[in-house]
Design an enzyme around this catalytic site. Structure first.
Site, PDB file in Angstrom:
ATOM      1  CD  GLU A 102      -3.026  -0.997   0.407  1.00  0.00           C
ATOM      2  OE1 GLU A 102      -3.104   0.009  -0.332  1.00  0.00           O
ATOM      3  OE2 GLU A 102      -3.837  -1.933   0.376  1.00  0.00           O
ATOM      4  CB  CYS A 128      -1.605   7.093   1.217  1.00  0.00           C
ATOM      5  SG  CYS A 128      -2.591   5.881   2.053  1.00  0.00           S
TER       6      CYS A 128
END
Ligand code: ADP
Length: 475
Positions: free
Chosen positions: A250, A284
Site C-alpha cells: 500500500e 495516502c
C-alpha cells in the site's frame, strides 16, 4: 497496565527488553513519552522462530476458534477505546476525536475478519472427463512480516493482522518508530484475547532498514505486507524477490479531487474539507490536487476560505481542535518547501502563513497551481489545499491520470452520464463520487500503478493471506 503504555518489543506473548533505548516523542509538545527498547538481531531471530512455532500451532485451530478469538480482541479494543485513542493522540498528534474514530475504524477490521474467517470457501470444479474429481481449497500462506507507517497507528495494523490471523497465519510486525506504542498495546490486547503465543509479535526498532532486511531475507517468512512510501516499497519489493515472497504493497498516492460545474457546491466543499484536512492532510488517500472547473472556481474559493480560516490548529487534546501537529518538525519543513516552491513559480497563497511553532502548520490554500510545481507531483502530507482550475472533462481526466500513482480519486458531479464516464476513465483503485471519505473495512482498499499491489479490507483482504491448493483425484 491501565494506560496501555509498554516500552518493549512483544515476542511470543512476552515483552522483550534490550539495553539500547530510544525516545518516542509527543509531536505536540516535542517531549518524550517513554524510552522504548530498540530490538537487537537476536530479538528479530527470536520473533521469526516464535512465529514459525505459532504457525504450526495455528494449523491445529479451526476457523470458528480463530473467529471467536478475533471477536474477543475486537471487544477488548473497544473496551479500551478511550485509553487507546489517548495513546494515539499522544504519540501521533491527531485530534482526540479523530483518534476515537480511528479506534472504531481499526476495530472494524478485526470484527469484519472475525466474520470472514468462517468464509474462506474453496471450489468444486466441473471435471472434463468422468474419471476425475477436481477441487480447490484455501490454506494459510504461513509466517507473515509487515511494516506499517505512523499516520494511522491502529488501523494500519489491524487491517493486516486481523485477516492474517483469520486465515491462520502468524505475524511479525515492525511498526513505525514514531508510533510503536499503539502497536504494542494492540499485541498485548490480542494476547489477552487468547491469540496463539507467537502469532502476533511486535518489533520496535529505530533501524527499519536492518530489521526490514532480516525479515525479507528470511526463508521462513512467506508473505510480506507493507504500507508506506513508494520509494521504500520498491526497495522492499526487490528485497522480497530473492525468496519469491507473496507481497502486498500500500504505497503513495496523489489523489485528484475534481469539482465539476454541475456539482452541489456545498456538498463538494464539505467532502473536500474531510478529504483534505483529516489527520492534518497526512493520509495516502488525502485529496492532493484539487481540480475546480473554472466557472465555479470563485464560488468554491469564496465559500471554502472562511471554513479553512476557522479551523483550530492546536494540541490534539484541546477542546474543538481540528488540526493537530504534523508528525515531526521535518515534515513541516517539507510542506513549507513545497509551498515556497509553488509561490516562487507563480502560485497565489490564500490564508495565514504565520509560523505557529513546533510541528504545527496553518492550513492554507494555494491557487493557480500548474504542472511544473513540485506540489503538483508530490504527496503534500500537510494541510495545504492545492487548487488547479480546469475548463473541460477531457482536460481534467488527462491531468488526473498523468501521474505515476493511482490510489484514490474523488469527484463531485450530478450528471449521471458524467459519473459513469469519469469513474471508468480515472486510473485509480478507489473512487469517491460525491463523497470525501471512502475507507471502510468491508470494501477493498488499494491502488494501481505505483500506488501498490493487492487489496486490504473486504473479502479480498483475506485472500492476501491464503494460498489456493488444487486437488485432482482420479477415481
Ligand atoms: P513515511 O514517510 O510515511 O514515514 P516510510 O515509507 O518512510 O513512510 O515509512 C513507513 C514504514 O517503513 C515505517 O515503519 C518505517 O520505519 C519503515 N521504513 C523506512 N525505511 C525503511 C527501509 N529502508 N526498510 C524497511 N522499512 C523501512
Amino acid at each position: 497496565m491501565s494506560n496501555l503504555i509498554f516500552s518493549d518489543s512483544f515476542i511470543n506473548g512476552e515483552f522483550y527488553k534490550t539495553d539500547t533505548r530510544f525516545s518516542v516523542d509527543d509531536p505536540a509538545t516535542e517531549k518524550s513519552i517513554v524510552n522504548v527498547s530498540d530490538i537487537d538481531e537476536q530479538g528479530v531471530n527470536k520473533a521469526i522462530t516464535a512465529a514459525q512455532g505459532a504457525f504450526s500451532k495455528l494449523k491445529a485451530t479451526n476457523a470458528t476458534e480463530r473467529s471467536e478469538t478475533l471477536m474477543r480482541w475486537y471487544e477488548l479494543v473497544i473496551k479500551h477505546k478511550q485509553t487507546l485513542a489517548e495513546l494515539m493522540t499522544k504519540e501521533q498528534g491527531k485530534p482526540l476525536k479523530e483518534s476515537l474514530g480511528e479506534i472504531d475504524y481499526g476495530a472494524g477490521f478485526i470484527k469484519w475478519y472475525a466474520e470472514e474467517a468462517k468464509r474462506s470457501y474453496g471450489d468444486v470444479i466441473p471435471a472434463t472427463d468422468n474419471n476425475h474429481r477436481l477441487t480447490s481449497f484455501k490454506q494459510p500462506i504461513g509466517v507473515v512480516a509487515g511494516i506499517t507507517p505512523w499516520n494511522f497507528p491502529v488501523a494500519m495494523v489491524t487491517r493486516k493482522v486481523a485477516p492474517a490471523y483469520a486465515a491462520g497465519c502468524s505475524f511479525i510486525l515492525k511498526p513505525s518508530e514514531h508510533t510503536p506504542l499503539c502497536a504494542i498495546a494492540l499485541a498485548y490486547l490480542a494476547d489477552q484475547a487468547g491469540f496463539v503465543k507467537g502469532a502476533f509479535n511486535v518489533l520496535v526498532s529505530q533501524n527499519a532498514k536492518k530489521v526490514g532486511e532480516m525479515l525479507t531475507d528470511s526463508e521462513v517468512v512467506r508473505k510480506f505486507t507493507f504500507t508506506g512510501s513508494t520509494g521504500v516499497g520498491k526497495q522492499l519489493l526487490s528485497q522480497c524477490a530473492s525468496t519469491i515472497k507473496r507481497t502486498s504493497m500500500e504505497l503513495g498516492g496523489n489523489a485528484p479531487f475534481i469539482i465539476f460545474d454541475n456539482a452541489d457546491i456545498n456538498d463538494a466543499i464539505d467532502g473536500l474539507m474531510a478529504a483534505k484536512f483529516r489527520n492534518s492532510g497526512q493520509a495516502c488517500v488525502a485529496a492532493n490536487r484539487i481540480f475546480i472547473q473554472r466557472n465555479v472556481l470563485n464560488e468554491v474559493l469564496e465559500k471554502i476560505t472562511p471554513k479553512i480560516a476557522a479551523l483550530k490548529v492546536a494540541n490534539g487534546f484541546e477542546e474543538g481542535v481540528d488540526i493537530g501537529p504534523l508528525i515531526y518538525p521535518k515534515a513541516k519543513e517539507k510542506v513549507q518547501q513545497l509551498i515556497q516552491d509553488a509561490l516562487n513559480k507563480g502560485a497565489t497563497l490564500i490564508g495565514d502563513q504565520r509560523d505557529l511553532g513546533g510541528s504545527f502548520q496553518n492550513p492554507v490554500i494555494i491557487t493557480n497551481v500548474t504542472t511544473h510545481m513540485d506540489i503538483y507531483h508530490q504527496e503534500v502530507f500537510g494541510p495545504v489545499l492545492t487548487v488547479i482550475p480546469f475548463d473541460n472533462e477531457a482536460e481534467v481526466l488527462a491531468l488526473s491520470n498523468d501521474v505515476p500513482y493511482g490510489l484514490a480519486a474523488y469527484f463531485y458531479s450530478q450528471n449521471i452520464k458524467q459519473i459513469h464516464r469519469v469513474s471508468e476513465a480515472l486510473e485509480f483503485g478507489m473512487i469517491g463520487i460525491n463523497e470525501g471519505v471512502i475507507s471502510n473495512p468491508v470494501a477493498p482498499f488499494g491502488g494501481v500503478k505505483q500506488s501498490g499491489l493487492g487489496r486490504e479490507g473486504g473479502h479480498q483482504g483475506l485472500n492476501e493471506y491464503l494460498e489456493e491448493k488444487y486437488v485432482c483425484i482420479r477415481i
